[in-house]
Structure formats: structure tokens, C-alpha cells
Design a protein around this motif. Structure first.
Motif, PDB file in Angstrom:
ATOM      1  N   GLN A 158       0.843  -1.207   0.000  1.00  0.00           N
ATOM      2  CA  GLN A 158       0.000   0.000   0.000  1.00  0.00           C
ATOM      3  C   GLN A 158       0.882   1.262   0.000  1.00  0.00           C
ATOM      4  O   GLN A 158       0.689   2.193   0.790  1.00  0.00           O
ATOM      5  CB  GLN A 158      -0.962   0.002   1.188  1.00  0.00           C
ATOM      6  N   SER A 159       1.841   1.240  -0.912  1.00  0.00           N
ATOM      7  CA  SER A 159       2.827   2.312  -0.993  1.00  0.00           C
ATOM      8  C   SER A 159       2.200   3.616  -1.470  1.00  0.00           C
ATOM      9  O   SER A 159       1.179   3.620  -2.163  1.00  0.00           O
ATOM     10  CB  SER A 159       3.945   1.909  -1.965  1.00  0.00           C
ATOM     11  N   VAL A 160       2.842   4.717  -1.105  1.00  0.00           N
ATOM     12  CA  VAL A 160       2.477   6.030  -1.638  1.00  0.00           C
ATOM     13  C   VAL A 160       3.199   6.178  -2.970  1.00  0.00           C
ATOM     14  O   VAL A 160       4.426   6.081  -3.035  1.00  0.00           O
ATOM     15  CB  VAL A 160       2.895   7.166  -0.684  1.00  0.00           C
ATOM     16  N   LEU A 161       2.439   6.389  -4.029  1.00  0.00           N
ATOM     17  CA  LEU A 161       3.021   6.436  -5.372  1.00  0.00           C
ATOM     18  C   LEU A 161       3.077   7.866  -5.880  1.00  0.00           C
ATOM     19  O   LEU A 161       2.161   8.659  -5.671  1.00  0.00           O
ATOM     20  CB  LEU A 161       2.188   5.586  -6.329  1.00  0.00           C
ATOM     21  N   VAL A 162       4.176   8.190  -6.560  1.00  0.00           N
ATOM     22  CA  VAL A 162       4.357   9.540  -7.081  1.00  0.00           C
ATOM     23  C   VAL A 162       5.044   9.479  -8.441  1.00  0.00           C
ATOM     24  O   VAL A 162       5.959   8.690  -8.648  1.00  0.00           O
ATOM     25  CB  VAL A 162       5.182  10.414  -6.096  1.00  0.00           C
ATOM     26  N   SER A 163       4.564  10.293  -9.353  1.00  0.00           N
ATOM     27  CA  SER A 163       5.198  10.426 -10.664  1.00  0.00           C
ATOM     28  C   SER A 163       6.061  11.683 -10.651  1.00  0.00           C
ATOM     29  O   SER A 163       5.561  12.781 -10.386  1.00  0.00           O
ATOM     30  CB  SER A 163       4.148  10.535 -11.766  1.00  0.00           C
ATOM     31  N   ARG A 164       7.332  11.546 -10.917  1.00  0.00           N
ATOM     32  CA  ARG A 164       8.246  12.684 -10.885  1.00  0.00           C
ATOM     33  C   ARG A 164       7.981  13.664 -12.030  1.00  0.00           C
ATOM     34  O   ARG A 164       8.391  14.800 -11.994  1.00  0.00           O
ATOM     35  CB  ARG A 164       9.698  12.185 -10.952  1.00  0.00           C
ATOM     36  N   LYS A 165       7.274  13.177 -13.049  1.00  0.00           N
ATOM     37  CA  LYS A 165       7.016  14.021 -14.214  1.00  0.00           C
ATOM     38  C   LYS A 165       5.718  14.823 -14.093  1.00  0.00           C
ATOM     39  O   LYS A 165       5.472  15.720 -14.882  1.00  0.00           O
ATOM     40  CB  LYS A 165       6.967  13.148 -15.482  1.00  0.00           C
ATOM     41  N   ASP A 166       4.900  14.463 -13.115  1.00  0.00           N
ATOM     42  CA  ASP A 166       3.575  15.071 -12.994  1.00  0.00           C
ATOM     43  C   ASP A 166       3.475  15.879 -11.699  1.00  0.00           C
ATOM     44  O   ASP A 166       3.431  15.301 -10.598  1.00  0.00           O
ATOM     45  CB  ASP A 166       2.510  13.971 -13.015  1.00  0.00           C
ATOM     46  N   PRO A 167       3.444  17.212 -11.786  1.00  0.00           N
ATOM     47  CA  PRO A 167       3.339  18.052 -10.585  1.00  0.00           C
ATOM     48  C   PRO A 167       2.102  17.746  -9.750  1.00  0.00           C
ATOM     49  O   PRO A 167       2.151  17.794  -8.518  1.00  0.00           O
ATOM     50  CB  PRO A 167       3.273  19.474 -11.156  1.00  0.00           C
ATOM     51  N   GLU A 168       0.984  17.430 -10.412  1.00  0.00           N
ATOM     52  CA  GLU A 168      -0.242  17.117  -9.684  1.00  0.00           C
ATOM     53  C   GLU A 168      -0.081  15.838  -8.874  1.00  0.00           C
ATOM     54  O   GLU A 168      -0.599  15.728  -7.759  1.00  0.00           O
ATOM     55  CB  GLU A 168      -1.415  16.972 -10.661  1.00  0.00           C
ATOM     56  N   SER A 169       0.651  14.883  -9.441  1.00  0.00           N
ATOM     57  CA  SER A 169       0.916  13.629  -8.733  1.00  0.00           C
ATOM     58  C   SER A 169       1.743  13.890  -7.481  1.00  0.00           C
ATOM     59  O   SER A 169       1.504  13.290  -6.423  1.00  0.00           O
ATOM     60  CB  SER A 169       1.645  12.642  -9.652  1.00  0.00           C
ATOM     61  N   ARG A 170       2.712  14.795  -7.593  1.00  0.00           N
ATOM     62  CA  ARG A 170       3.554  15.125  -6.438  1.00  0.00           C
ATOM     63  C   ARG A 170       2.724  15.781  -5.331  1.00  0.00           C
ATOM     64  O   ARG A 170       2.893  15.486  -4.152  1.00  0.00           O
ATOM     65  CB  ARG A 170       4.700  16.040  -6.867  1.00  0.00           C
ATOM     66  N   LYS A 171       1.819  16.684  -5.731  1.00  0.00           N
ATOM     67  CA  LYS A 171       0.962  17.344  -4.737  1.00  0.00           C
ATOM     68  C   LYS A 171       0.069  16.322  -4.029  1.00  0.00           C
ATOM     69  O   LYS A 171      -0.114  16.372  -2.813  1.00  0.00           O
ATOM     70  CB  LYS A 171       0.086  18.396  -5.423  1.00  0.00           C
ATOM     71  N   LYS A 172      -0.475  15.399  -4.813  1.00  0.00           N
ATOM     72  CA  LYS A 172      -1.343  14.366  -4.252  1.00  0.00           C
ATOM     73  C   LYS A 172      -0.560  13.475  -3.291  1.00  0.00           C
ATOM     74  O   LYS A 172      -1.066  13.095  -2.217  1.00  0.00           O
ATOM     75  CB  LYS A 172      -1.946  13.524  -5.382  1.00  0.00           C
ATOM     76  N   ALA A 173       0.685  13.139  -3.674  1.00  0.00           N
ATOM     77  CA  ALA A 173       1.518  12.283  -2.831  1.00  0.00           C
ATOM     78  C   ALA A 173       1.859  12.974  -1.511  1.00  0.00           C
ATOM     79  O   ALA A 173       1.872  12.334  -0.454  1.00  0.00           O
ATOM     80  CB  ALA A 173       2.800  11.908  -3.579  1.00  0.00           C
TER      81      ALA A 173
END
Length: 517
Positions: A158-173
Motif C-alpha cells: 500500500q505504498s504512496v506512489l508519485v510520478s516525478r514528471k507530474d506536478p499534480e501527482s507530487r501534490k497528491k503524494a
């Protein structure tokens, strides 16, 4: 706690992004013999354990809705699958040559420290620490979910996933991470590598603030590999991950020590400033390890350091360019002539400033057999801004005084000829001088501006008198060390003579004395 500056990136600190396994002849022979037997055997065993884990990891969340997956797994799914996957995970590392792990200190429970911060991060084999932390939850790149087995294990965790290319993904993470760390025991303990990339362990690079955003207590965890032969590590350059795996599995066994330090409770100041919190934990862990705490980071896949908000490459593209040119027979005269051609091209602007690899080779008058990709040193794209190559090489070659260099740079980036630079133009100018894109020059812009305008004289004064930026000029925008003369790739001594302020060596090549005025 007070905030003290981390060690800055200078030659006195080791380069943490390069690691080479150094073997004697006897060790090479022994490695070939043992590796031929142990490598295929151990990798096969590890693969079998991974394959067994794959469906079991998927079963843990099988049949659950998205809402149920967004909550921590409880009940029989936890007590049934967790110990099985934990045991199989330990079996993987046992098969790879880690029969035991020495543990020092006591791991804090969830209520004491919601997050474990682990350093130094040396390779994928560091994940053995998960076995000693009961498979604590981790943060991972979302791209890893598509990998066989690994994707299933990240889902299981149940890891926290983040895409380094997507700023929105980083905010969500960040939101998800903060929510978990402040859940007061609702979510399991998390484990994070705050360096964010692997190093050779000779220094701690700057910690990323992610683990410290929530302002909760953390437990620092130290990793050591006390072995005669350091085979585990792989980094930006040097030994590859497959070579590290070969060398490690070719040993009879590999030692690993995990040390749990006392829980660190942040001060109110640290809770308000995650970067301060991260820096103080970095210093604490570096002191315990007996290595430097540096401001080195990996940015855009390139090792850099930070100084006054500026990004400084640990491996200067301009210095690498000069080294390659001299290695392939271009002396100071040929380089100087190429710089003149670049200057003319940049000033006219008729053909634009973007050039490709072939055009850049033509400007340097490189022959086909002199296969040098200078463009690749500056950009991952097919083209590079010629102003960047010209100004950065001119800076470290010493062909211009700093005042002249800055005047030329200012003229090239003052697009409207208004006598002042905008914040964006300053960023482009500093990126050209340093040979690497600059993301944050606001501090320098504020320091050098007067009444809302940044003029050439104000910028010159700031760069040559302000303590921070004066260091930048003295250490990063200077020619090769004084007294050394690069001629055809060779380093001469200081027995040359002076003429018009320049030093000439016996071969007739020139080493320019660089002055501010």
C-alpha cells in the motif's frame, strides 16, 4: 535547533555519485570462478521466491473496492499474508548472500515515530532493511507499478506512489503522505530514503523534505556494509547495478548492519520549516556515520550542489568539454579560435543560437574521427544553446576577464537592449555561464537589483563582492588551477613566461590570467 549551512560542493568533499568496485587480480580470478557458480544459483533462487510472492501479494487486496484499498488492510488479510510475504522477502536476500543482519539499537514503535528515515541509500539491496522493519510502507515512483513482481509488492505494501514528471501527482503524494504520518497510528509505520537516490556512501547528500513535512517525530536508521570488498553500491557513474549484483553474489556472504538511532522529536521551528528539519537530521546522521553532510543533490538526472539558490554541476560540462578537446589534440589556440567563431555567431543572431551536434563539431573544426559529443554534455535534446557553450567554456578557459565575460553575457541576454535584465533573462544568463539550466535565481535577482532594475554594474558588483556569489566566481567560473597549462591534453608546470598578462608555456599554448577587472 539553529540552522547551519551544509558543506558546500567543493573539491574538499568526496564525490558521492561515482563508485567503482576495485579488484586485485586475485580477486578478479576468484570472482570469475565463484561468480560462475554462485551468481546463476543465487539469482535463480531469488527469482523463484519472487515468483512465489507475486500471486500472494496480489491476493492481499484481491476483491477489495477502491474505497477499501484506500484504507489500511486489517484482519485476516493482514495476519495471513503479511508473515508469508515477510518470510519470502527475507528468503530472497538470504539467497543473494545475506545470511544474517546485525541490528543495533531498538526500532521505535508506530506511536513513537510514524516514519523511519534511512541513509545512506546505496543500492536496491538496501531494501533488506524492510525485512527488519516488518515491511514498513514506502514511497515509490508510480512507474514501478508496471514492473513484474515489483508492482504487486508495491500494491501489497500500500505504498504512496508519485510520478516525478507530474506536478499534480507530487501534490497528491504530499497530501497522502502527510495524512498517513499524522493518522495517530491508523496507518502503519513508513520508511523513507530521504536522499532520494543512491550514492557511494562517502557523504550524505541533501535530504529531501518529504519525510519531514508532517513535522512528526522520526527515527533515523543507519545502513552500513562492513565488508572488505565494497560490492553493494551503485550510483550515477561507475559500477552498474548488474555488476554490483554479480560482485555481491560472487562473495560467500555479505555483511549488513542496521542501526536504529534514538527517536528525534522536532522543535517548533523545525515543525514550521521541513527543510530545516531535514538538514538537522542529515547532520545528525552524518555525524553518527562519521562522514560529511553536503548540499549535493541529483537534479534532472545530473549531480549538482546548491549555492545561493543557484544550481552548480559537480561535473562542469565546460571543463569536460575542454578536457575532451585537449585530449583530441586541440590546444589553446584552436579552442580560442572556436570561441571567436561562437562569439560572432551569437552576436549576429542571424542563424539563431540553437545548434545541433554536427554544427557544434563544425564550429570546433573537429574531424569525423574525433568523435566528441559536446552537445550531449549540455543537453539531453538534439540541440543546445550556443551561448551556453560559448560562455561556459570561455569562463573556465580563462580567455576573458570576468568583467569582459559578464559584459558579453549581459549583451547576449539583454534581448531588448534596455540595459537591464528581467528575472527570466538572469536565469538564462546564469545557466549559460554555469553550463546548466537554472530553476531558481530569485535570490540573486533580489540581491543584485536596485529600484526594480538589474543592470550590468549591479550584477558585476554582487557577483564579485557578495560572500556567497564571490565564492561562485572564485570556485566555479575560474580557469583550471593556477600554474597548470593544458596543452594537447597534458598538464604543464609553472615554468612559463609572462607576456601581456598571459602565461606561455614551452609549447606555445596559452594559459590566460583571469581578473575581475
Amino acid at each position: 535547533m539553529e540552522k547551519h549551512d551544509c558543506h558546500s560542493a567543493t573539491h574538499e568533499y568526496p564525490h558521492p555519485f561515482i563508485h567503482e568496485v576495485k579488484l586485485t587480480r586475485a580477486q578478479r580470478i576468484r570472482g570469475v570462478i565463484l561468480g560462475s557458480i554462485l551468481f546463476p544459483l543465487r539469482v535463480t533462487l531469488a527469482a523463484i521466491f519472487f515468483l512465489i510472492m507475486w500471486p500472494l501479494a496480489r491476493l492481499r487486496l484481491a476483491g477489495l473496492s477502491e474505497e477499501e484499498r484506500s484504507r489500511p488492510v486489517k484482519g485476516w488479510r493482514c495476519w495471513l499474508y503479511h508473515p508469508i510475504v515477510l518470510g519470502l522477502s527475507r528468503a530472497v536476500f538470504f539467497s543473494l548472500g545475506f545470511p544474517w543482519v546485525k541490528v543495533k539499537g531498538r526500532r521505535a514503535d508506530l506511536k513513537e515515530a510514524p516514519v523511519l528515515v534511512v541513509a545512506p541509500h546505496s543500492s536496491f539491496l538496501d531494501m533488506l532493511v524492510l525485512c527488519e522493519t516488518q515491511l514498513a510502507t514506502v514511497v515509490s515512483r508510480s512507474e514501478n507499478t508496471s514492473l513484474p513482481v515489483i508492482g504487486a509488492l508495491l500494491e501489497f505494501n500500500q505504498s504512496v506512489l508519485v510520478s516525478r514528471k507530474d506536478p499534480e501527482s507530487r501534490k497528491k503524494a504530499v497530501t497522502q503522505l502527510t495524512e498517513r504520518l499524522t493518522s495517530d497510528g491508523y496507518w502503519p509505520q513508513m520508511l523513507m530514503f530521504p536522499e532520494g537516490t543512491t550514492t557511494n556512501g562517502s557523504a550524505l547528500i541533501k535530504f529531501k523534505p518529504g519525510a519531514f513535512l508532517a513535522g512528526v517525530p522520526v527515527q533515523p536508521v543507519l545502513l552500513r556494509y562492513p565488508n572488505k570488498l565494497d560490492t553493494v553500491r551503485w550510483s550515477y557513474k561507475g559500477t552498474t547495478w548488474i555488476e554490483a549484483l554479480w560482485h555481491t553474489t560472487s562473495q560467500f556472504y555479505t555483511n549488513m548492519t542496521i542501526e536504529f538511532l534514538p527517536v528525534y522529536t522536532p522543535s517548533q521551528e523545525e515543525k514550521k520549516d521541513p527543510n530545516l528539519y531535514a538538514d538537522n537530521i542529515q547532520k545528525l546522521m552524518a555525524k553518527a556515520l562519521g562522514i560529511p553532510a553536503t548540499d549535493y543533490v541529483m537534479e534532472g538526472g545530473v549531480p549538482v550542489s546548491k549555492l545561493g539558490g543557484l544550481t552548480l554541476p559537480l561535473e562542469s560540462p565546460a571543463r569536460e568539454t575542454l578536457s575532451l578537446l585537449h585530449k583530441h589534440g586541440l590546444g589553446a589556440q584552436e579552442v580560442g579560435a572556436a570561441l571567436e567563431r561562437m562569439s560572432d555567431r551569437c552576436k549576429t543572431g542571424a542563424q539563431g543560437t540553437k545548434v545541433g551536434a554536427e554544427e557544434l563539431a563544425s564550429i570546433f573544426e573537429l574531424k569525423d574521427e574525433q568523435n566528441i559529443d559536446i552537445c550531449g554534455l549540455y543537453s539531453k535534446n538534439e540541440a543546445v544553446d550556443l551561448r551556453q557553450v560559448y560562455l561556459s567554456v570561455a569562463a573556465v578557459s580563462g580567455s576573458l576577464s570576468f568583467r569582459s565575460l559578464l559584459h558579453t553575457a549581459f549583451t547576449l541576454f539583454d534581448r531588448d537592449g534596455k540595459g537591464s535584465l528581467s528575472a527570466e533573462e538572469l536565469s538564462d544568463l546564469m545557466g549559460a555561464l554555469l553550463g546548466i539550466h537554472q530553476n531558481n535565481t530569485s535570490q540573486l535577482y533580489t540581491q543584485a537589483s536596485s529600484q526594480g532594475q538589474l543592470t550590468e554594474e549591479h550584477l558585476l558588483q554582487t557577483l564579485t563582492t557578495h560572500p556567497t556569489y564571490q565564492r561562485l566566481v572564485n570556485e566555479y567560473l575560474q580557469p583550471e588551477e593556477a600554474g597548470s597549462h593544458l596543452a594537447n591534453g597534458k598538464v604543464g608546470n609553472n615554468n612559463g613566461h609572462m607576456h601581456n598578462g598571459n602565461v606561455h608555456n614551452g609549447n606555445g599554448s596559452v594559459h590566460y590570467n583571469k581578473k575581475f577587472e
